[in-house]
Design an enzyme around this catalytic site. Structure first.
Site, PDB file in Angstrom:
ATOM      1  N   PHE A 181      95.674  62.906 106.622  1.00  0.00           N
ATOM      2  CA  PHE A 181      96.769  62.660 106.004  1.00  0.00           C
ATOM      3  C   PHE A 181      97.245  61.357 106.455  1.00  0.00           C
ATOM      4  O   PHE A 181      96.976  60.841 107.326  1.00  0.00           O
ATOM      5  CB  PHE A 181      97.871  63.731 106.280  1.00  0.00           C
ATOM      6  N   ASN A 183      99.737  59.811 108.048  1.00  0.00           N
ATOM      7  CA  ASN A 183     100.263  59.725 109.535  1.00  0.00           C
ATOM      8  C   ASN A 183      99.233  60.117 110.449  1.00  0.00           C
ATOM      9  O   ASN A 183      99.674  60.126 111.465  1.00  0.00           O
ATOM     10  CB  ASN A 183     101.763  60.356 109.454  1.00  0.00           C
ATOM     11  N   LYS A 184      98.149  60.564 110.202  1.00  0.00           N
ATOM     12  CA  LYS A 184      97.287  61.063 111.234  1.00  0.00           C
ATOM     13  C   LYS A 184      96.562  59.703 112.053  1.00  0.00           C
ATOM     14  O   LYS A 184      96.532  58.759 111.458  1.00  0.00           O
ATOM     15  CB  LYS A 184      96.317  61.723 110.478  1.00  0.00           C
ATOM     16  N   ASN A 185      95.930  60.012 112.971  1.00  0.00           N
ATOM     17  CA  ASN A 185      95.020  59.010 113.713  1.00  0.00           C
ATOM     18  C   ASN A 185      93.886  58.630 112.894  1.00  0.00           C
ATOM     19  O   ASN A 185      93.560  57.371 113.205  1.00  0.00           O
ATOM     20  CB  ASN A 185      94.482  59.762 115.046  1.00  0.00           C
ATOM     21  N   ILE A 186      93.342  59.164 112.006  1.00  0.00           N
ATOM     22  CA  ILE A 186      92.639  58.905 111.022  1.00  0.00           C
ATOM     23  C   ILE A 186      93.276  59.132 109.568  1.00  0.00           C
ATOM     24  O   ILE A 186      93.392  60.174 109.267  1.00  0.00           O
ATOM     25  CB  ILE A 186      91.142  59.602 110.899  1.00  0.00           C
TER      26      ILE A 186
END
Length: 375
Positions: A181, A183-186
């Site tokens: 998503f 806001n994720k690290n990926i």
């Protein structure tokens, strides 16, 4: 409107260029970029993992439950401090959610003792979440799942790049679900990955991802097949090529991005360690390498969280809550068991800004405003 946002996407010309490659190819549905992303992610995780890119992390969780034949009458032990997707997918397959509490106010991971105390003859699986990118006690949880003959599902929405004693999170369970998503690290906008080491389970998941069809649509587009069979009922949980292309670039950046997050979090620690009205979970974490997905703090009873949020907002600083108590949601308040420690955290947790392009000066702005209110 924000002096310091909660999160910013870390994109540069590499993301723009690879998206243009996809657009120029004339094919946006799942094909080579997705296959390359799956291969790269499996190599990154190691331990002979097999990966299928899917439309989002919730789809991956849903597919995991379906592939493991979890259904009406079964019980799944799920996290008490998590995003509601874990409970939603369990409910959607007809199984009953049994919440396991967190370990302590310092360790918000699922408590292995509480997990084991919740096991009944109806329990079919344990679904864990590695909150904020900090590993659960995988040695104990894996052992108790083996002891009680239970499936282990890892919700790895927070974990790319994190490990448990030098082994990547997502490689312990029968199935693991990752989220990409925004806001994720990926971060690819919407996307996810389902991971397994079981070849038979992999084929089942592959059919579930794409209508149960025997031949992918890209093979028909390329003229490699005329028609297809439907092996079993399935869904459309496919990722698209643009998301997979973004995922390839974001995966290349992940190690560096996580190192940047670590430095920012360490500065948060330096600034906030002596503020008596707050505490920081996982402060002296020793179970592996985190990836510092978010920056959660716990406010003392003396602080009004809503007032703190409003004060930070007035100062131009965006904050959030991870997560509201599941017991307070209308859909679950009458059908879910208590988890007192997690419910306390839900009522007092505050998430501060954190992202790879954040500066130390911005961390200082956040801390200065927070300390004004808290001291």
């Amino acid at each position: 409107m924000w002096r310091v946002q909660l999160h910013k996407i870390d994109y540069d010309e590499r993301e723009f260029n690879i998206v243009n490659e996809v657009l120029n190819s004339g094919w946006l549905a799942i094909s080579e970029k997705t296959q390359n992303f799956e291969t790269a992610f499996a190599r990154f995780l190691g331990h002979d993992t097999k990966c299928l890119a899917v439309s989002n992390g919730t789809a991956a969780l849903h597919m995991a439950l379906l592939a493991l034949d979890i259904k009406d009458g079964d019980e799944v032990i799920t996290p008490s401090l998590t995003f509601i997707a874990d409970q939603n997918v369990t409910n959607m397959v007809g199984a009953k959610n049994i919440l396991a509490d967190i370990t302590s106010m310092d360790d918000w991971s699922m408590d292995p003792d509480d997990i084991e105390s919740k096991i009944t003859p109806k329990t079919k699986a344990v679904m864990i979440v590695h909150y904020a990118g900090f590993a659960c006690d995988m040695e104990r949880i894996s052992a108790l799942c083996k002891k009680h003959n239970l499936f282990l599902i890892e919700d790895c929405a927070h974990t790319p790049g994190a490990d448990y004693n030098n082994r990547a999170l997502g490689t312990f369970g029968d199935v693991a679900a990752f989220s990409f998503f925004a806001n994720k690290n990926i971060a690819v906008g919407e996307g996810g990955m389902i991971v397994t080491r079981n070849e038979k389970l992999l084929e089942n998941l592959r059919l579930l991802r794409s209508h149960g069809m025997s031949v992918p649509s890209f093979d028909r587009f390329k003229g490699r097949a005329i028609s297809y069979d439907v092996i079993k009922p399935g869904l459309n949980y496919r990722i698209n090529e643009i998301s997979s292309a973004l995922g390839l670039v974001q995966l290349e950046k992940l190690r560096t991005s996580n190192e940047k997050r670590k430095k920012l979090v360490e500065h948060y620690y330096k600034r906030l360690d002596d503020v008596s009205s707050i505490s920081i979970p996982y402060r002296f974490f020793t179970r592996g390498k985190p990836n510092y997905h978010i920056m959660p703090i716990l406010l003392r009873d003396s602080l009004d969280r809503a007032a703190v949020i409003e004060s930070m907002k007035q100062a131009g600083i965006q904050t959030s809550i991870h997560y509201p108590a599941i017991q307070n949601f209308s859909a679950y308040k009458d059908i879910i068991n208590p988890a007192p420690k997690a419910e306390y955290v839900s009522a007092h947790e505050l998430t501060l800004p954190l992202y790879p392009t954040m500066t130390i000066e911005e961390v200082d702005i956040v801390c200065d405003e927070l300390i004004k209110y808290c001291v």
